[in-house]
Design an enzyme around this catalytic site. Structure first.
Site, PDB file in Angstrom:
ATOM      1  CG  HIS A  91      24.307   0.560 -30.985  1.00 46.26           C
ATOM      2  ND1 HIS A  91      24.233   0.461 -29.621  1.00 46.26           N
ATOM      3  CD2 HIS A  91      23.088   0.172 -31.461  1.00 46.26           C
ATOM      4  CE1 HIS A  91      23.026   0.028 -29.277  1.00 46.26           C
ATOM      5  NE2 HIS A  91      22.322  -0.164 -30.370  1.00 46.26           N
ATOM      6  CE1 TYR A  93      24.699   4.902 -30.364  1.00 48.93           C
ATOM      7  CE2 TYR A  93      23.543   3.779 -32.130  1.00 48.93           C
ATOM      8  CZ  TYR A  93      23.660   4.112 -30.798  1.00 48.93           C
ATOM      9  OH  TYR A  93      22.740   3.646 -29.897  1.00 48.93           O
ATOM     10  CD  GLU A  94      27.421   1.727 -27.954  1.00 49.37           C
ATOM     11  OE1 GLU A  94      27.734   1.644 -26.767  1.00 49.37           O
ATOM     12  OE2 GLU A  94      26.873   0.786 -28.581  1.00 49.37           O
TER      13      GLU A  94
HETATM   14  O1  LIG Z   1      19.896  -1.336 -30.219  1.00 47.51           O
HETATM   15  P1  LIG Z   1      18.684  -0.866 -30.951  1.00 47.51           P
HETATM   16  O2  LIG Z   1      18.809  -0.978 -32.426  1.00 47.51           O
HETATM   17  O3  LIG Z   1      17.424  -1.514 -30.445  1.00 47.51           O
HETATM   18  O4  LIG Z   1      18.543   0.696 -30.595  1.00 47.51           O
HETATM   19  C1  LIG Z   1      17.842   1.669 -31.341  1.00 47.51           C
HETATM   20  C2  LIG Z   1      18.768   2.308 -32.352  1.00 47.51           C
HETATM   21  C3  LIG Z   1      19.563   3.279 -31.495  1.00 47.51           C
HETATM   22  O5  LIG Z   1      20.563   2.601 -30.801  1.00 47.51           O
HETATM   23  C4  LIG Z   1      18.557   3.770 -30.536  1.00 47.51           C
HETATM   24  C5  LIG Z   1      17.907   5.030 -31.032  1.00 47.51           C
HETATM   25  O6  LIG Z   1      16.825   5.421 -30.224  1.00 47.51           O
HETATM   26  O7  LIG Z   1      17.545   2.734 -30.435  1.00 47.51           O
END
Ligand SMILES: O=P(O)(O)O[C@@H]1C[C@H](O)[C@@H](CO)O1
Length: 317
Positions: A91, A93-94
């Site tokens: 992600h 945000y990481e």
């Molecule tokens: O990787 P996903 O999009 O399934 O993860 C969701 C979005 C954030 O990474 C996290 C927030 O709870 O879950």
């Protein structure tokens, strides 16, 4: 080949292939597992070869840091189709830039992938959605993308696709039809939805005002992934099915005022009889993912059984 050709993709692809038996050197379909959805990999054919490679060992890959994202590339067969599973994703945000976040998608394209099934956990914006619903994505609104965070920014990699790829048809209608055929065969109609996914950078969840903006823009669900991967995949000519598991309701009604309590002024009309809305957290997201894990495995397996024929082969692969 573009003069911006980056040899590291080929290094990664050659390294991955060196770990695979001949039957998995070319994969046709990829599945990206969303938060808490790594169990999707359990739907693979048990009697065939399976290769599990931790991301940390793969040259030029980032590593997964988020709970619910184990961080393995798994190559195996599903319904006899050579398939790559990203068990865990990266992600923005990481702290990875979007080129690194979406790097695996281009590697998958070079490994032969023509169809991507991308899954995520998402918050429900649509009033009708409840946690546990499963939404086929028909469109996305990339808030981060509109704000200048697009994985294709920088020199165009001509070997993958054009400088200005269209995104108005990003989510393949035939694959969505396949999703709903699978839903029908499995009797999952009551939890199946079709809607627009909003991509926000995260990692903070939305304020109520932000969530209202997304509702007004036509968003049905909101999450922190998927759209950048889809942009990279579509740029590389990969057709896409996007599936969101709705794990929570997103609070979006105006924040309750407190001034009237102290000043003795009237309660603002919009706030009268307002039911309290629950604050979201990642544990709740993972709980709902775990609750639906088996059904989603069955759904993905059924989708594989019903998949339409592959698109014509592209010259880059
Ligand atoms: O990787 P996903 O999009 O399934 O993860 C969701 C979005 C954030 O990474 C996290 C927030 O709870 O879950």
């Amino acid at each position: 080949m573009s003069r911006h050709y980056a040899p590291k993709y080929d290094e990664t692809v050659a390294w991955i292939r060196s770990k695979c038996p001949p039957s998995l050197q070319h994969v046709h379909i990829a599945v990206i597992c969303g938060s808490g959805l790594s169990g999707l990999v359990d739907s693979v054919d048990k009697d065939r070869e399976k290769v599990v490679i931790p991301y940390k060992d793969i040259p030029h890959f980032a590593t997964s840091t988020v709970q619910g994202h184990p961080g393995n590339l798994v190559l195996a067969h599903l319904n006899s189709i050579p398939t790559a599973f990203m068990v865990g994703r990266f992600h923005f945000y990481e702290g990875h830039d979007l080129a690194l976040t979406t790097y695996p998608v281009r590697v998958l394209a070079l490994l032969g992938v023509h169809t991507l099934i991308v899954t995520n956990a998402a918050g429900g914006l649509n009033e009708a959605y409840v946690p546990g619903d499963v939404m086929a994505i028909k469109d996305h609104i990339s808030v981060a993308g509109l704000g200048g965070r697009n994985p294709l920014i920088g020199a165009n990699e001509e070997r993958f696709g054009p400088r200005f790829p269209a995104m108005s048809d990003a989510y393949d209608p035939d694959l969505r039809r396949t999703f709903f055929r699978a839903v029908k065969e499995l009797g999952m109609q009551s939890i199946a939805r079709e809607g627009t996914y909003c991509y926000v950078a995260g990692p903070s969840y939305e304020t109520r005002g932000e969530a209202r903006l997304l509702v007004q823009a036509g968003g049905d669900a909101v999450g922190m992934s998927t759209a950048p991967e889809v942009v990279a995949a579509r740029h590389a000519g990969i057709r896409v099915l996007g599936i969101s598991l709705i794990t929570n309701r997103v609070p979006y009604r105006p924040v309750p005022s407190v001034s009237h309590e102290i000043l003795g002024t009237p309660v603002p009309p919009a706030e009268k009889n307002q039911a309290p809305e629950q604050v979201v957290n990642h544990e709740e997201v993972l709980e709902v993912s775990a609750m639906r894990a088996k059904e989603l495995q069955g759904l993905v397996r059924k989708i594989f059984e019903l998949l339409p024929p592959p698109p014509p082969t592209r010259s880059t692969h």
